[in-house]
Write a protein that holds these residues in place. Structure first.
Motif, mmCIF file in Angstrom:
data_model
loop_
_atom_site.group_PDB
_atom_site.id
_atom_site.type_symbol
_atom_site.label_atom_id
_atom_site.label_comp_id
_atom_site.label_asym_id
_atom_site.label_seq_id
_atom_site.Cartn_x
_atom_site.Cartn_y
_atom_site.Cartn_z
ATOM 1 N N LEU A 96 0.851 -1.185 0.000
ATOM 2 C CA LEU A 96 0.000 0.000 0.000
ATOM 3 C C LEU A 96 0.897 1.248 0.000
ATOM 4 O O LEU A 96 0.873 2.055 0.919
ATOM 5 N N PRO A 97 1.714 1.407 -1.054
ATOM 6 C CA PRO A 97 2.544 2.606 -1.162
ATOM 7 C C PRO A 97 1.753 3.739 -1.817
ATOM 8 O O PRO A 97 0.656 3.523 -2.353
ATOM 9 N N PRO A 98 2.293 4.939 -1.794
ATOM 10 C CA PRO A 98 1.695 6.004 -2.608
ATOM 11 C C PRO A 98 1.707 5.588 -4.076
ATOM 12 O O PRO A 98 2.651 4.943 -4.531
ATOM 13 N N ALA A 99 0.665 5.936 -4.810
ATOM 14 C CA ALA A 99 0.624 5.630 -6.241
ATOM 15 C C ALA A 99 1.823 6.295 -6.915
ATOM 16 O O ALA A 99 2.090 7.482 -6.697
ATOM 17 N N HIS A 100 2.546 5.517 -7.719
ATOM 18 C CA HIS A 100 3.793 6.047 -8.267
ATOM 19 C C HIS A 100 4.110 5.532 -9.659
ATOM 20 O O HIS A 100 5.115 5.921 -10.253
ATOM 21 N N GLY A 101 3.293 4.637 -10.203
ATOM 22 C CA GLY A 101 3.578 4.051 -11.504
ATOM 23 C C GLY A 101 3.379 5.026 -12.646
ATOM 24 O O GLY A 101 2.778 6.095 -12.479
ATOM 25 N N PRO A 102 3.858 4.677 -13.846
ATOM 26 C CA PRO A 102 3.739 5.576 -14.994
ATOM 27 C C PRO A 102 2.303 5.815 -15.422
ATOM 28 O O PRO A 102 2.016 6.829 -16.060
ATOM 29 N N ASP A 103 1.389 4.894 -15.098
ATOM 30 C CA ASP A 103 -0.018 5.061 -15.458
ATOM 31 C C ASP A 103 -0.868 5.281 -14.222
ATOM 32 O O ASP A 103 -2.033 4.899 -14.162
ATOM 33 N N GLN A 104 -0.293 5.937 -13.204
ATOM 34 C CA GLN A 104 -0.990 6.216 -11.956
ATOM 35 C C GLN A 104 -0.864 7.697 -11.619
ATOM 36 O O GLN A 104 0.116 8.353 -11.990
ATOM 37 N N PRO A 105 -1.850 8.246 -10.888
ATOM 38 C CA PRO A 105 -1.743 9.646 -10.458
ATOM 39 C C PRO A 105 -0.673 9.776 -9.379
ATOM 40 O O PRO A 105 -0.655 9.001 -8.419
ATOM 41 N N HIS A 106 0.246 10.701 -9.524
ATOM 42 C CA HIS A 106 1.273 10.913 -8.510
ATOM 43 C C HIS A 106 0.723 11.916 -7.494
ATOM 44 O O HIS A 106 1.107 13.085 -7.463
ATOM 45 N N ASP A 107 -0.186 11.426 -6.686
ATOM 46 C CA ASP A 107 -0.918 12.217 -5.709
ATOM 47 C C ASP A 107 -0.735 11.542 -4.355
ATOM 48 O O ASP A 107 -1.069 10.363 -4.205
ATOM 49 N N PRO A 108 -0.206 12.230 -3.344
ATOM 50 C CA PRO A 108 0.031 11.591 -2.050
ATOM 51 C C PRO A 108 -1.228 11.106 -1.359
ATOM 52 O O PRO A 108 -1.145 10.313 -0.413
ATOM 53 N N ALA A 109 -2.394 11.559 -1.839
ATOM 54 C CA ALA A 109 -3.659 11.108 -1.253
ATOM 55 C C ALA A 109 -4.210 9.871 -1.950
ATOM 56 O O ALA A 109 -5.290 9.388 -1.609
ATOM 57 N N VAL A 110 -3.475 9.346 -2.944
ATOM 58 C CA VAL A 110 -3.888 8.136 -3.664
ATOM 59 C C VAL A 110 -2.835 7.064 -3.437
ATOM 60 O O VAL A 110 -1.643 7.302 -3.616
ATOM 61 N N SER A 111 -3.270 5.880 -3.027
ATOM 62 C CA SER A 111 -2.339 4.780 -2.805
ATOM 63 C C SER A 111 -2.671 3.612 -3.720
ATOM 64 O O SER A 111 -3.766 3.522 -4.281
ATOM 65 N N ASP A 112 -1.703 2.716 -3.838
ATOM 66 C CA ASP A 112 -1.763 1.611 -4.799
ATOM 67 C C ASP A 112 -1.736 0.285 -4.033
ATOM 68 O O ASP A 112 -0.718 -0.075 -3.453
ATOM 69 N N LEU A 113 -2.841 -0.418 -4.034
ATOM 70 C CA LEU A 113 -2.961 -1.686 -3.310
ATOM 71 C C LEU A 113 -2.398 -2.833 -4.147
ATOM 72 O O LEU A 113 -2.655 -2.936 -5.348
ATOM 73 N N GLY A 114 -1.624 -3.710 -3.516
ATOM 74 C CA GLY A 114 -1.096 -4.879 -4.209
ATOM 75 C C GLY A 114 -0.836 -6.015 -3.242
ATOM 76 O O GLY A 114 -0.842 -5.823 -2.014
ATOM 77 N N TYR A 115 -0.596 -7.204 -3.789
ATOM 78 C CA TYR A 115 -0.387 -8.395 -2.958
ATOM 79 C C TYR A 115 0.380 -9.413 -3.776
ATOM 80 O O TYR A 115 0.208 -9.539 -4.987
ATOM 81 N N ARG A 116 1.269 -10.126 -3.098
ATOM 82 C CA ARG A 116 2.088 -11.154 -3.740
ATOM 83 C C ARG A 116 2.289 -12.265 -2.713
ATOM 84 O O ARG A 116 3.016 -12.070 -1.741
ATOM 85 N N LEU A 117 1.640 -13.411 -2.925
ATOM 86 C CA LEU A 117 1.642 -14.476 -1.930
ATOM 87 C C LEU A 117 2.470 -15.676 -2.365
ATOM 88 O O LEU A 117 2.521 -16.009 -3.554
ATOM 89 N N VAL A 118 3.100 -16.315 -1.376
ATOM 90 C CA VAL A 118 3.748 -17.603 -1.600
ATOM 91 C C VAL A 118 2.711 -18.554 -2.191
ATOM 92 O O VAL A 118 1.558 -18.599 -1.745
ATOM 93 N N ARG A 119 3.095 -19.333 -3.189
ATOM 94 C CA ARG A 119 2.112 -20.099 -3.960
ATOM 95 C C ARG A 119 1.277 -21.059 -3.108
ATOM 96 O O ARG A 119 0.086 -21.252 -3.353
ATOM 97 N N ARG A 120 1.878 -21.661 -2.090
ATOM 98 C CA ARG A 120 1.117 -22.631 -1.304
ATOM 99 C C ARG A 120 0.027 -21.976 -0.453
ATOM 100 O O ARG A 120 -0.815 -22.664 0.120
ATOM 101 N N HIS A 121 0.031 -20.637 -0.412
ATOM 102 C CA HIS A 121 -1.014 -19.938 0.325
ATOM 103 C C HIS A 121 -2.044 -19.285 -0.599
ATOM 104 O O HIS A 121 -2.862 -18.490 -0.147
#
Length: 206
Positions: A96-121
């Motif tokens: 949940l970092p601040p949105a920062h990608g090339p196709d994202q708004p660079h606005d400190p009030a907007v964050s970017d949700l993501g998740y990366r899990l070990v496969r067995r979970h």
């Protein structure tokens, strides 16, 4: 406001730190985990670079950043989160970092949700469980105006998580890739959650 330790029914989310680097390397050594991100496993040097970027992003907006998720060995329904990361099994990386990608708004009030899990979970509802907790943190504690999530259109597993936690489809877009993965011709999708949507969802659940 530093990133807090976050607890869910089954998980302990600990702010990412340098001591977690080897866990990140192990996570990114599985090409299936990175199928819709890089299409291959990543080298240790690549992960070291990503780790440094994550630690830098985590300092930009108080309370936002990356968390390492720990749970019981099987994270079965009814299991309880460990009291300490040293007592738990590594489950994955929550973002949940601040949105920062090339196709994202660079606005400190907007964050970017993501998740990366070990496969067995995978397929245990853990990404959804942790994501709900981070949405609560984003809106109720940090005061974000919007949370977005992006993935490849063909990544049905990740899209299912976004829809399960109540995020709303916003758009499909077509970024340029130097070395496109299979399926990139169908584009990337973006979902969002707003404070009003989150408040309505919370009211409906009580």
């Amino acid at each position: 406001m530093p990133q807090p330790i976050v607890r869910t029914d089954r998980l302990l989310l600990v702010p990412l730190a340098d001591r977690h680097l080897d866990l990140e390397v192990g996570l990114d050594s599985d090409p299936e985990v990175l199928r819709y991100l890089y299409g291959r496993a990543r080298s240790r040097d690549e992960v070291v670079t990503s780790h440094a970027q994550r630690m830098s992003l985590a300092g930009r907006v108080d309370g936002l950043g990356y968390w390492m998720a720990f749970g019981s060995d099987d994270c079965a329904p009814g299991s309880t989160p460990p009291a300490d990361e040293g007592e738990g099994t590594f489950v994955g990386l929550m973002m949940l970092p601040p949105a920062h990608g090339p196709d994202q708004p660079h606005d400190p009030a907007v964050s970017d949700l993501g998740y990366r899990l070990v496969r067995r979970h995978w397929r245990k509802g853990l990404a959804s469980e942790a994501s709900r907790a981070l949405l609560r943190h984003a809106f109720d504690t940090v005061g974000q105006s919007r949370v977005i999530a992006q993935t490849m259109a063909v990544n049905t597993g990740s899209r299912r998580v976004m829809e399960t936690i109540g995020m709303r489809y916003v758009r499909t877009f077509f970024p340029f890739w130097d070395d496109p993965l299979p399926g990139t011709e169908l584009g990337e999708v973006e979902y969002e959650m707003t404070p009003a949507m989150w408040a309505a969802q919370c009211a409906a659940s009580t």
